[in-house]
Design an enzyme around this catalytic site. Structure first.
Site, short mmCIF file in Angstrom:
data_model
loop_
_atom_site.label_atom_id
_atom_site.label_comp_id
_atom_site.label_asym_id
_atom_site.label_seq_id
_atom_site.Cartn_x
_atom_site.Cartn_y
_atom_site.Cartn_z
NE ARG A 15 -1.07 2.56 2.83
CZ ARG A 15 -0.53 3.69 3.26
NH1 ARG A 15 -0.48 4.76 2.47
NH2 ARG A 15 0.03 3.77 4.44
CG ASP A 16 3.22 4.38 2.99
OD1 ASP A 16 3.53 5.16 2.09
OD2 ASP A 16 3.22 4.70 4.19
CG HIS A 207 3.61 4.79 9.23
ND1 HIS A 207 2.88 3.83 8.55
CD2 HIS A 207 3.97 5.70 8.28
CE1 HIS A 207 2.80 4.15 7.27
NE2 HIS A 207 3.46 5.29 7.08
CG HIS A 209 7.46 7.62 5.31
ND1 HIS A 209 7.28 7.11 4.06
CD2 HIS A 209 6.28 7.50 5.96
CE1 HIS A 209 6.02 6.70 3.93
NE2 HIS A 209 5.39 6.91 5.06
CB CYS A 240 2.55 10.23 1.29
SG CYS A 240 0.93 10.98 1.12
CG ASN A 249 6.56 3.26 5.42
OD1 ASN A 249 5.95 3.40 4.37
ND2 ASN A 249 6.08 3.62 6.58
#
Ligand code: HMG
Ligand code: MG
Length: 302
Positions: A15-16, A207, A209, A240, A249
């Site tokens: 996802r990310d 979370h 990055h 993002c 991440n």
């Protein structure tokens, strides 16, 4: 030090990681990545987002990806849902958990989900209620918990406020997100402490990055606080689309290598994890963005 004996990692790479790729990644490749991650021992995978395909075209195949996964018992499959439209689409795919994502900065909230922080809470309220009533877990995320690409430094009081509001609508778990990777350990600690005013230590996650190379340091200080849940991304994929210049991440491989070296159990097979990261990196025609993966892959061929 209050180091945990085990850590749970949510791999957010599908996802990310993939939401930010320019080139189209076919659903079959995303599904294969999820299969490889679950084979490597990941017990939660953030698979996709039910967001507007106009905003994030890469996630337009959310339903197809969810439908294509052969689920493994004991693995939790989570998806992002920004509003009821997203939730109603997501629920057909039977996710185990949904993620509502707010921000500690007004400017980022507007850019990312096109509404104010307060409006976002009102959007998440019915989503959270509907999910809980159907037995679906609800995780939250607070973006820009230490810094914002538009507003600069973000005060812990902002994080405390968003954590309180999300807790107030019933969100069960809170991810503290350094969206642009500007955080350093003491700032991250303060953002975590702000969140811990409303959430139990077992219900918060980091979370991070890794834009500025701080994510392992930020993870370590959180481990010392006793925090044992982390989102990471295989091969360090991602970023993002609404946080320009922010990289992915922290690589799952790097975190697992560090935890193994500290004697902290993750249940993850590092070799298989490296294979998963190599699979997606090969597809994207680049090297894994992970120092540990690079070192161990060199050793294999060496
Ligand atoms: P909006 O334009 O304000 O929404 O977008 P709207 O309700 O006014 O609807 C406009 C159009 O979008 C309509 O279609 C809706 O049907 C459609 P039209 O009539 O124009 O054809 N629509 C949707 N379609 C599919 N799924 C939906 C949906 N909702 C509306 N759920 C919205 C608001 C939230 C939808 C939009 O801003 C959006 O999709 N944003 C994407 C945000 C995103 O995915 N960002 C990246 C993930 S967050 C992240 O990476 C941070 C995180 O990793 C933590 C961290 O690191 O910080 C989690
Ligand atoms: Mg993120």
């Amino acid at each position: 030090m209050n180091l945990p004996s085990k850590v749970k990692i949510v791999d957010v790479g599908p996802r990310d990681g993939l939401q930010n790729e320019k080139a189209h990644v076919p659903a079959a490749v995303k599904i294969e990545l999820v299969h490889r991650l679950q084979d490597a021992g990941l017990t939660e995978i953030e698979v996709t987002s039910f967001v507007s395909p106009k905003w994030v075209p890469q996630m337009a195949d959310a339903a197809e990806v969810m439908a294509g996964i052969t689920r493994k018992p004991g693995v939790r499959y989570s998806v992002l849902t920004p509003n009821m439209k997203g939730f109603e689409a997501a629920v057909l795919s039977k996710p185990d958990e949904i993620v509502v994502f707010a921000a500690a900065s007004e400017a980022f909230s507007q850019r990312n989900i096109n509404c104010s922080i307060e409006e976002s809470i009102e959007r998440f309220r019915p989503v959270t209620e509907a999910a809980l009533s159907q037995g679906i877990r609800v995780r939250g995320a607070i973006s820009c918990a230490v810094g914002c690409p538009y507003e600069g430094e973000v005060a812990p009081e902002r994080v405390e406020m968003v954590a309180r509001l999300l807790k107030g609508i019933g969100v069960q778990h809170m991810g503290v997100a350094d969206t642009i990777g500007v955080g350093t350990p003491l700032k991250v600690q303060r953002a975590m402490e702000a969140t811990l005013r409303h959430y139990d230590i077992n219900d918060v996650s980091g979370h991070f990055h890794d834009t500025y190379g701080q994510a392992l340091g930020n993870t370590l200080i959180c481990l010392e606080m006793g925090i044992w849940n982390y989102d990471t991304s295989s091969a360090g994929l991602g970023g993002c689309p609404y946080a320009k210049g922010a990289t992915g991440n922290v690589a799952t491989e790097d975190v697992v290598y560090m935890l193994q070296g500290m004697g902290i159990d993750t249940g993850i097979d590092l070799d298989k994890l490296i294979d998963a990261g190599k699979f997606i990196s090969d597809y994207l025609e680049r090297k894994p963005n992970s120092r540990a993966a690079t070192a161990l892959l060199n050793k294999r061929t060496g």
